[in-house]
Design a protein around this motif. Structure first.
Motif, PDB file in Angstrom:
ATOM      1  N   PHE A  57      -8.180 -19.696  -5.965  1.00 48.61           N
ATOM      2  CA  PHE A  57      -7.936 -20.422  -7.220  1.00 48.61           C
ATOM      3  C   PHE A  57      -6.626 -21.181  -7.061  1.00 48.61           C
ATOM      4  O   PHE A  57      -5.968 -21.085  -6.026  1.00 48.61           O
ATOM      5  N   PHE A  58      -6.247 -21.953  -8.074  1.00 42.10           N
ATOM      6  CA  PHE A  58      -4.990 -22.691  -7.990  1.00 42.10           C
ATOM      7  C   PHE A  58      -3.858 -21.810  -8.485  1.00 42.10           C
ATOM      8  O   PHE A  58      -3.749 -21.535  -9.685  1.00 42.10           O
ATOM      9  N   GLY A  59      -3.036 -21.364  -7.552  1.00 36.54           N
ATOM     10  CA  GLY A  59      -1.951 -20.442  -7.862  1.00 36.54           C
ATOM     11  C   GLY A  59      -0.690 -20.805  -7.114  1.00 36.54           C
ATOM     12  O   GLY A  59      -0.599 -21.869  -6.492  1.00 36.54           O
ATOM     13  N   PRO A  60       0.292 -19.910  -7.151  1.00 41.55           N
ATOM     14  CA  PRO A  60       1.570 -20.174  -6.468  1.00 41.55           C
ATOM     15  C   PRO A  60       1.412 -20.039  -4.943  1.00 41.55           C
ATOM     16  O   PRO A  60       0.859 -19.053  -4.466  1.00 41.55           O
ATOM     17  N   ILE A  61       1.901 -21.028  -4.212  1.00 48.33           N
ATOM     18  CA  ILE A  61       1.604 -21.080  -2.772  1.00 48.33           C
ATOM     19  C   ILE A  61       2.266 -19.952  -1.999  1.00 48.33           C
ATOM     20  O   ILE A  61       1.808 -19.588  -0.919  1.00 48.33           O
ATOM     21  N   GLY A  62       3.320 -19.352  -2.553  1.00 43.27           N
ATOM     22  CA  GLY A  62       3.943 -18.225  -1.854  1.00 43.27           C
ATOM     23  C   GLY A  62       3.045 -16.994  -1.788  1.00 43.27           C
ATOM     24  O   GLY A  62       3.305 -16.092  -0.993  1.00 43.27           O
ATOM     25  N   PHE A  63       1.999 -16.961  -2.607  1.00 46.05           N
ATOM     26  CA  PHE A  63       1.178 -15.741  -2.671  1.00 46.05           C
ATOM     27  C   PHE A  63       0.457 -15.468  -1.353  1.00 46.05           C
ATOM     28  O   PHE A  63       0.492 -14.341  -0.839  1.00 46.05           O
ATOM     29  N   ASP A  64      -0.202 -16.478  -0.803  1.00 48.76           N
ATOM     30  CA  ASP A  64      -0.916 -16.278   0.468  1.00 48.76           C
ATOM     31  C   ASP A  64       0.056 -15.863   1.574  1.00 48.76           C
ATOM     32  O   ASP A  64      -0.228 -14.960   2.370  1.00 48.76           O
ATOM     33  N   ILE A  65       1.189 -16.537   1.615  1.00 49.22           N
ATOM     34  CA  ILE A  65       2.173 -16.248   2.660  1.00 49.22           C
ATOM     35  C   ILE A  65       2.681 -14.815   2.498  1.00 49.22           C
ATOM     36  O   ILE A  65       2.783 -14.053   3.464  1.00 49.22           O
ATOM     37  N   GLY A  66       2.961 -14.431   1.270  1.00 54.24           N
ATOM     38  CA  GLY A  66       3.460 -13.086   0.998  1.00 54.24           C
ATOM     39  C   GLY A  66       2.454 -12.003   1.361  1.00 54.24           C
ATOM     40  O   GLY A  66       2.817 -10.977   1.934  1.00 54.24           O
ATOM     41  N   GLN A  67       1.187 -12.226   1.034  1.00 50.76           N
ATOM     42  CA  GLN A  67       0.192 -11.207   1.371  1.00 50.76           C
ATOM     43  C   GLN A  67       0.074 -11.047   2.889  1.00 50.76           C
ATOM     44  O   GLN A  67      -0.046  -9.929   3.395  1.00 50.76           O
ATOM     45  N   PHE A  68       0.144 -12.161   3.596  1.00 48.90           N
ATOM     46  CA  PHE A  68       0.073 -12.067   5.058  1.00 48.90           C
ATOM     47  C   PHE A  68       1.304 -11.341   5.604  1.00 48.90           C
ATOM     48  O   PHE A  68       1.179 -10.438   6.445  1.00 48.90           O
ATOM     49  N   PHE A  69       2.491 -11.712   5.114  1.00 48.45           N
ATOM     50  CA  PHE A  69       3.728 -11.024   5.546  1.00 48.45           C
ATOM     51  C   PHE A  69       3.600  -9.510   5.343  1.00 48.45           C
ATOM     52  O   PHE A  69       3.895  -8.719   6.231  1.00 48.45           O
ATOM     53  N   ALA A  70       3.193  -9.116   4.142  1.00 47.86           N
ATOM     54  CA  ALA A  70       3.153  -7.686   3.816  1.00 47.86           C
ATOM     55  C   ALA A  70       2.203  -6.941   4.742  1.00 47.86           C
ATOM     56  O   ALA A  70       2.508  -5.853   5.234  1.00 47.86           O
ATOM     57  N   ASN A  71       1.042  -7.552   4.999  1.00 44.77           N
ATOM     58  CA  ASN A  71       0.067  -6.849   5.820  1.00 44.77           C
ATOM     59  C   ASN A  71       0.470  -6.798   7.289  1.00 44.77           C
ATOM     60  O   ASN A  71       0.063  -5.887   8.015  1.00 44.77           O
ATOM     61  N   LEU A  72       1.330  -7.740   7.721  1.00 41.30           N
ATOM     62  CA  LEU A  72       1.952  -7.594   9.033  1.00 41.30           C
ATOM     63  C   LEU A  72       2.987  -6.467   8.993  1.00 41.30           C
ATOM     64  O   LEU A  72       3.077  -5.650   9.919  1.00 41.30           O
ATOM     65  N   LEU A  73       3.757  -6.419   7.910  1.00 45.77           N
ATOM     66  CA  LEU A  73       4.825  -5.411   7.807  1.00 45.77           C
ATOM     67  C   LEU A  73       4.282  -3.980   7.870  1.00 45.77           C
ATOM     68  O   LEU A  73       4.967  -3.078   8.363  1.00 45.77           O
ATOM     69  N   PHE A  74       3.068  -3.759   7.369  1.00 49.06           N
ATOM     70  CA  PHE A  74       2.505  -2.405   7.471  1.00 49.06           C
ATOM     71  C   PHE A  74       2.478  -1.930   8.920  1.00 49.06           C
ATOM     72  O   PHE A  74       2.538  -0.736   9.198  1.00 49.06           O
TER      73      PHE A  74
END
Lengths: 395, 395
Positions: free
Chosen positions: A255-272
């Motif tokens: 959907f149309f949302g804040p662009i940092g969201f995709d980047i943040g989800q990817f970062f977090a799942n790498l951090l795990f």
């Protein structure tokens, strides 16, 4: 084309899936096809249909009218199949190498037939097994830059962007994220799931008003900021990888949302991956840094060369947009760390740690890192500062 | 009901307007009706139809398929008549005393028939003539608080809000604001109109990169932040007043945008009154202060008593939302001051100043105040600080 013309939704089975692809002419009528349901079965059926003789195969994905993860009691419209197919087509325009090719869609059946990616591995599983995927972060940075630029008001005219945003009206799947990522883990909610031994840590988090205020702001951003078409669920389970290829799948939350969201989800799942095994720190921090740098480089190039917006030539505007994006991403990543630890949907990176004590410690680290990233996100001006911070964090 | 059932759009005239209201049974068949076209004719036809005998009258507003202000070459869809009628109906639910009653709507004819407010005066004209409208700011504060709270994610569930936002898809009228408020005045654009004597001031503004960066951020907010249903054109020409009554009209620009926009447009259009006559400083600053305080009090009460959002109970979140709203409002007001001075659409408050020298000076003051408000908006923590700043500004 009996099934393909059928207007009444019915879940496919292995037999009717084969009938469908033959009806559509995707395989020869007389050929022997193998069909297997390979989905994790949360929200969708996924069939792999293979013609072994000619080494040809496709994937059929069909949306289910409910979310299995919480039983049939959580109904979902089938419209998300169309959202997913439409998003894949847009991604294919801009990054054809980074998404599966779509062969066929049928909104009545809630079906998408697409390229079979079985030669690749789900990135989360590969990373857990010790793969390093050297091209992963460069590819994802490119995917993020292009998908988030080409669907923004900088590339599209504002009316064209609004028309596209209307097409990606996705209230039900947004609500899953609004509840499960941004709300429930921060309150004593029925959906939460965590080890009894974490109770004190979780209570502390629920009483942390500094954290909750910042989580409220991030939820507000997710609810109100339509910056560009975001994937909406870009964790390492939504990416196929090998050492040569990367493919983003499953954009049904788009959907149309804040662009940092995709980047943040990817970062977090790498951090795990670091949280569960500190030995991977270098490789994962390099991936995070490289994702951002690749995103920033390509996004900045597009900003300068392909924007119709007069203001993109004003000094400082690109820096402002990128800095907001980075800080948002760090905050959203913090929410993802917390919700995957104590919320409804966990990750194998943490739950799969064999030692109970180590698992508990990793989960405590995930909660405290998530908390710090949410609360201190505005302190980070550049990716290097964030990487430095992660290096000094006591995992 | 020949006309009312007609599916083919045609502009009404004074005769067909009378036929329409009689067909609809709004007046007795045999009664003598007076009909007059009273619109300013920019975007719409407006007919006043009166039954003098029974002292009954209505207004018919019909959208034109083009914007007359720039000639027939600027085509506009007729959908805005529906947007306007839908917004008026929502406003009527929450503030029935502050909007005209809608008697009838017809989307094919792009017609809304509503309460005749001829006993009131357009607020801009009244203020210019020296009226003080003691209830104006309290009423507008209430209108803003209720319209902006009841259409937000705090009152509506997020899916209900998204459904409403989809209904208020309004790309064409948004584009007018995106261009004429946020872009053209800050660049050397064909649409701009200003006295030759202002050329140096305007050139300075176009070369002011600090200002342009902040204008870019405000435009981004308008393009991407769907906080609630905003009126979108809440200047003093969109409000009818008397000493007892206040009625908001013309919400055809309505869409889901940043809530500070309506407040800022109202602030700016009040400020033109000080800019054109410093003798009105006290009365206008009291109105600005009272608008905000009335908005803040009612919004805060609703936030505490009628929100379903768990985070609204978190200390500091309401303050955050209100402070962002105030700072946004001051910035948006700055844009309005500038665009009404040198952009396409001017205001009578400034253009009507009889002395050429005083008019030029007022316009210079409008530009410099607008610039300061945009650039320094983040310095204001509370309305009192903004009022203090305005008191010290050299008009």
């Amino acid at each position: 084309m009996a099934l393909a013309k059928e207007k009444i939704y019915e879940p496919l089975n292995e037999d009717s899936a084969v009938v469908l692809v033959k009806d559509l002419g995707l395989f020869e009528k007389e050929i022997l096809l193998e069909c297997e349901e390979i989905g994790d079965g949360n929200l969708n059926l996924v069939f792999r249909i293979a013609d072994r003789l000619n080494n040809k195969s496709v994937i059929i994905k069909q949306a289910l009218p409910y979310a299995k993860v919480v039983g049939e009691s959580w109904p979902l419209t089938l419209q998300r199949a169309q959202i997913e197919a439409d998003a894949l087509k847009i991604y294919h325009q801009h990054t054809p190498n980074l998404v599966p090719k779509v062969h066929y869609t049928n909104n009545d059946l809630a079906v998408t037939i697409m390229e079979d990616l079985s030669h690749l591995k789900i990135t989360r599983s590969g990373l857990i097994e010790g793969e390093s995927y050297p091209l992963l972060s460069g590819h994802i940075g490119e995917f993020l830059a292009k998908s988030l630029f080409y669907t923004s008001d900088y590339y599209l005219t504002p009316p064209a962007k609004k028309a596209l945003a209307k097409k990606f009206y996705n209230p039900e799947l947004c609500k899953i994220t609004e509840d499960l990522v941004f709300t429930d883990p921060f309150f004593n909610s029925e959906t939460n799931e965590f080890e009894e031994e974490l109770t004190d840590d979780v209570q502390k988090l629920w009483n942390d008003l500094v954290l909750k205020l910042e989580a409220a702001k991030l939820k507000k951003s997710f609810l109100t900021e339509g910056e560009a078409l975001i994937h909406g669920d870009l964790h390492t389970g939504s990416i196929f990888s090998s050492n040569e290829e990367t493919k983003v799948i499953d954009p049904e939350f788009a959907f149309f949302g804040p662009i940092g969201f995709d980047i943040g989800q990817f970062f977090a799942n790498l951090l795990f991956q670091i949280i569960s095994d500190t030995g991977k720190e270098k490789i994962i921090l390099d991936h995070i840094s490289n994702t951002w740098n690749s995103f920033q480089t390509i996004y900045s190039d597009l900003w300068l060369s392909e924007s119709h917006e007069k203001y993109t030539r004003v000094e400082g505007y690109l820096d402002y947009v990128l800095k907001k994006c980075l800080q948002d991403a760090i905050g959203f990543a913090g929410c993802e760390l917390i919700r995957r630890t104590i919320g409804l949907a966990h990750v194998q990176d943490l739950d799969g740690i064999p030692s109970f004590d180590k698992r508990l410690q990793a989960k405590r680290n995930s909660l405290s890192l998530g908390r710090e990233m949410i609360v201190h996100r505005a302190d980070f001006q550049e990716i290097s500062g964030f990487i430095d911070y992660l290096r000094t964090f006591q995992f």
